[in-house]
Design a protein around this motif. Structure first.
Motif, short mmCIF file in Angstrom:
data_model
loop_
_atom_site.label_atom_id
_atom_site.label_comp_id
_atom_site.label_asym_id
_atom_site.label_seq_id
_atom_site.Cartn_x
_atom_site.Cartn_y
_atom_site.Cartn_z
N ILE A 105 -9.40 58.58 41.37
CA ILE A 105 -8.19 59.42 41.31
C ILE A 105 -7.02 58.70 41.98
O ILE A 105 -5.90 58.69 41.46
N GLN A 106 -7.27 58.09 43.12
CA GLN A 106 -6.21 57.37 43.82
C GLN A 106 -5.66 56.22 42.99
O GLN A 106 -4.45 55.96 43.00
N GLN A 107 -6.53 55.55 42.26
CA GLN A 107 -6.08 54.43 41.43
C GLN A 107 -5.06 54.90 40.39
O GLN A 107 -4.06 54.23 40.14
N VAL A 108 -5.33 56.04 39.76
CA VAL A 108 -4.41 56.59 38.77
C VAL A 108 -3.10 57.02 39.44
O VAL A 108 -2.01 56.73 38.93
N PHE A 109 -3.20 57.68 40.57
CA PHE A 109 -2.00 58.12 41.28
C PHE A 109 -1.17 56.94 41.77
O PHE A 109 0.06 57.02 41.81
N ASP A 110 -1.82 55.84 42.15
CA ASP A 110 -1.08 54.68 42.64
C ASP A 110 -0.09 54.16 41.60
O ASP A 110 1.02 53.74 41.94
N THR A 111 -0.49 54.19 40.33
CA THR A 111 0.40 53.74 39.27
C THR A 111 1.32 54.85 38.78
O THR A 111 2.55 54.69 38.73
N ASN A 112 0.74 55.98 38.41
CA ASN A 112 1.50 57.04 37.73
C ASN A 112 2.42 57.83 38.63
O ASN A 112 3.41 58.40 38.15
N PHE A 113 2.12 57.88 39.91
CA PHE A 113 2.92 58.69 40.83
C PHE A 113 3.58 57.84 41.92
O PHE A 113 4.80 57.70 41.96
N PHE A 114 2.78 57.23 42.77
CA PHE A 114 3.35 56.44 43.85
C PHE A 114 4.12 55.22 43.33
O PHE A 114 5.12 54.81 43.92
#
Length: 245
Positions: A105-114
């Motif tokens: 989940i963090q990997q996806v958030f690192d690109t798409n959000f952060f």
């Protein structure tokens, strides 16, 4: 000549958006994690007649890469008129709420959000030098909490613990950013290009990249009376395409 940076623009919707904006007379910085891949794409485009497109290396999860891209555009243009935060990843599937790991989940958030936040904050001072700055954050219909709560929605059963929530978070961030910049000539919106046939989804979507890019541009190159802090979707079947949050 107005300038635009598109992240994740070496293929699919980002690439088509770059082509269409170039045809409209903008100087396009085609963002790619790999400069080599970006330059190869630009070479092909130049052979087809596109002259105002330049490859730029930018990895939205790498602060040094973002900083170098920012410094390059400042050195070459002195400002930035349009930022299209297009880079995104789907993550592994399935994405069940009960079993998907925090790491995934963090990997996806690192690109798409952060990643979007990092790029936006880095380029904000250059955008403020523009007479009509625009920020378009590319989202998804899967980021709509309202639609996800509606059993009659055609994609109601397409649920995931990483991708959709990352886009919901992006939508929320965009509302806050648009509010903060409301007294300036910024227009800040989230744009869902619709379920499009791309490598991203194994070409399962019914929409074309041409339609997706055209929709992004329509809601990016708005005039001073255009909306800000809005959520547009190419899958909403009305003239304007406003999506519920």
């Amino acid at each position: 000549m107005k300038s635009v940076l598109i992240t994740g623009a070496n293929r699919s919707i980002g690439l088509e958006t770059a082509k269409q904006l170039s045809s409209k007379g903008l100087l396009v910085y085609l963002g790619s994690r790999s400069l080599e891949k970006g330059e190869a794409v630009v070479k092909e485009l130049q052979e087809k007649g596109y002259q105002n497109i330049k490859a730029i290396e930018i990895d939205v999860t790498n602060p040094d890469s973002i900083s170098e891209a920012r410094n390059t555009i400042e050195r070459e243009q002195g400002k930035l008129d349009v930022l299209i935060n297009n880079a995104g990843i789907l993550g592994i599937n399935p994405q069940t709420a009960s079993e998907t790991s925090i790491k995934d989940i963090q990997q996806v958030f690192d690109t798409n959000f952060f990643g979007v936040i990092s790029v936006t904050q880095a380029f904000l001072d250059l955008l403020k030098k523009s007479d009509s700055p625009r920020i378009s954050n590319i989202t998804s219909g899967l980021g709509s909490l309202t639609l996800h709560s509606d059993p009659s929605w055609k994609y109601y059963h397409v649920k995931g613990a990483a991708y959709g929530p990352s886009k919901s978070a992006l939508n929320a961030y965009t509302i806050v950013l648009a509010y903060e910049l409301r007294e300036l000539p910024f227009k800040v919106n989230v744009i869902d290009p619709g379920y499009t046939a791309t490598d991203f989804n194994a070409h399962s979507g019914p929409g074309s990249v041409e339609s997706a890019a055209s929709f992004i541009i329509k809601h990016t190159l708005t005039d001073e009376n255009g909306p800000t802090g809005q959520y547009f979707s190419n899958d909403i079947e009305d003239e304007i395409g406003i999506s519920p949050w």
